[in-house]
Design an enzyme around this catalytic site. Structure first.
Site: not given
Length: 516
Positions: A387-389, A488
């Site tokens: 997720e993200c990072g 994502g």
């Protein structure tokens, strides 16, 4: 009873007041359970550091109203006191048919698009062939409650949470640039929605004794209790940067700051009135609410080992997500992509949360053996959530704010590029492929909060997503590798959707059996 710490706006001092109260109660030896309204990750880190108990997020957009009540009831069972820190201003929440999130993005919540650098630069591409996206809930019923016809309290606001949990509000007012006008603010917040109980106010950033007298004189006719008075104090500061406060693990003098806050907590509040409001005399049971845990250990998942990246670069996790993995039977093994040369042994799945890989890009890049191990594990089919990072870490490289490029894992054929523009807000996302978390057609609600973009379109996106505005254009989001990768920018909270982590563990089990 418990207490909600709210404010008239962002940056009025909610977190300072909350930490002062938590620090003082903890120094007294009390068991304090804290909560944070909204999707924020960083404020809960400070809560947990002070109370030594995980802070829980109360966000009905990401979960559900029933889950908010269940979460609060469950985690207050063993506590002496309960404190709920609000988000933004007291009445800032979700509005309208979809729920465009009111207010700005000061606390990582706003509902605007804010997607800089083009859609393709956010891990996806525009989907002009999907003009009917607003009707997608017909694919699978979305877990969204109907919007109340009454505008107050706005859904998912601090006021909504306080009303839902039937707990009073302590209103923090920034008095640094006003005197008599404090009465209009206090009166307005008390009278706007009479169903919200304002137990009292905290006067923050009071400049002098004369200033205090003016504030007290203005409030006296309203008969609103003043439960706290905090003077201006430039020595009480917690640094911030591009995504908010600097996390606890990066602040070397945090203990000294919290000692000061505990002393301020002791000296600045009317504890004779405050203590009964905060104390949990008769915690509400799950049975009385008609709620249950809904999660039980599945013997088939016992023995599964999930490697969770947790260090200074990766620390954005909802505690409920981690708890659910364990409650389903999995074992969590924490490790550091910064410091550990290898993955933990005998793992069956990997979870990379968000955080600040851009701040620690040099260290992450320098750990070549860890990067190679992650690449090999994903290539070998180990189910992975990023997720993200985590998504940024799996890219070919990470280009920091100075324009320096740092090699990363390289599973995703794109580069993560830091920029000035903030992407922020809730997202309604419908899976367009089967992934380790979701089946195609499933609609979930998530949240984005980042200043990076991905410089290439995804060849296999996870989602068709929209912001919570009815005018939002659909866009593709995420990166999918058939069978094992879900990566994502959209953060998900699994609290009301235990089938999501159960599906992930099923993929881990399937991969284990395939290799045996």
């Amino acid at each position: 009873m418990a207490l909600t710490i709210a404010a008239e706006r962002s940056s009025a001092g909610k977190t300072t007041v909350t930490l002062a109260i938590l620090a003082y109660l903890s120094r007294r030896g009390a068991t304090v359970q804290s909560f944070k309204v909204g999707p924020d990750y960083i404020d809960p880190m400070f809560h947990q550091y002070v109370t030594k108990r995980p802070c829980r997020n109360l966000d009905p957009v990401l979960t559900s109203p029933e889950y908010v009540k269940r979460c609060f009831a469950l985690h207050t069972q063993s506590a002496d006191y309960a404190v709920v820190e609000g988000v933004m201003g007291l009445f800032d929440g979700v509005e309208g048919r979809w729920g465009g999130v009111g207010g700005g993005g000061g606390e990582g919540r706003g509902g605007g698009e804010g997607r800089g650098g083009g859609r393709g630069g956010e891990g996806g591409r525009l989907l002009p062939t999907l003009p009917t996206l607003p009707t997608l809930p017909t694919l699978q019923k979305s877990p969204r409650p109907p919007v109340s016809p009454s505008p107050y309290p706005p859904f998912a606001s601090t006021a909504w949470v306080a009303k839902t949990l039937e707990i009073p509000v302590l209103l923090v007012i920034d008095c640094s640039k006003l005197s008599g006008s404090v009465a209009a603010i206090a009166h307005g917040y008390r009278s706007l929605d009479p169903t919200i109980t304002i137990a009292g106010v905290v006067l923050n950033r009071v400049g002098s004794d004369r200033h205090l007298q003016l504030l007290q004189d203005a409030l006296e006719p309203l008969n609103i209790p003043i439960l706290g008075i905090l003077r201006r104090d430039a020595t009480i500061t917690i640094g911030d940067r591009h995504l908010g406060l600097i996390p606890t693990g990066e602040i070397p003098d945090l203990d000294q700051t919290l000692d000061k806050l505990a002393q301020i907590g002791y000296e600045s509040f009317d504890w004779e009135q405050l203590d009964p409001l905060l104390g949990l005399r008769n915690p509400v049971s799950l049975e009385n609410l008609g709620l249950s845990r809904e999660i039980s250990v599945e013997t088939r998942f016992l023995g599964l080992r999930i490697a969770v990246a947790r260090d200074l670069a990766f620390n954005f996790y909802y505690q409920d997500n981690l708890d659910t993995l364990e409650e389903l039977g999995a074992e969590i093994i924490y490790w550091s992509p910064i410091n550990d040369p290898e993955l933990p042994p005998n793992i069956h799945g990997m979870y990379f949360g968000g955080g600040f890989p851009e701040v620690f890009a040099r260290q992450l890049s320098s750990n070549t053996t860890a990067r190679a191990a992650v690449y090999s594990a994903i290539s070998a089919g180990i189910p992975t959530i990023a997720e993200c990072g985590g998504l940024m870490y799996l890219c070919q490289s990470l280009i920091d704010f100075d324009g320096l490029s740092w090699p990363m894992v390289g599973v995703i054929n794109a580069n993560a590029v830091m920029g000035k523009r903030l992407t922020l807000g809730y997202r309604r996302a419908t899976a367009i492929v089967d992934s380790p978390l979701l089946t195609a057609g499933t609609t979930v609600w998530g949240h984005e909060f980042h200043r990076s973009t991905v410089d290439a379109e995804s060849s296999s996106p996870l989602f068709s997503a929209c912001s919570l505005s009815a005018q939002s254009e659909p866009f593709a989001e995420g990166w999918h590798q058939p069978g094992n990768l879900h990566a994502g920018y959209i953060h998900l909270h699994w609290g009301s959707r235990p089938e999501i982590p159960a599906r992930f563990l099923q993929f881990c089990l399937r991969n284990l059996r395939k290799g045996s």
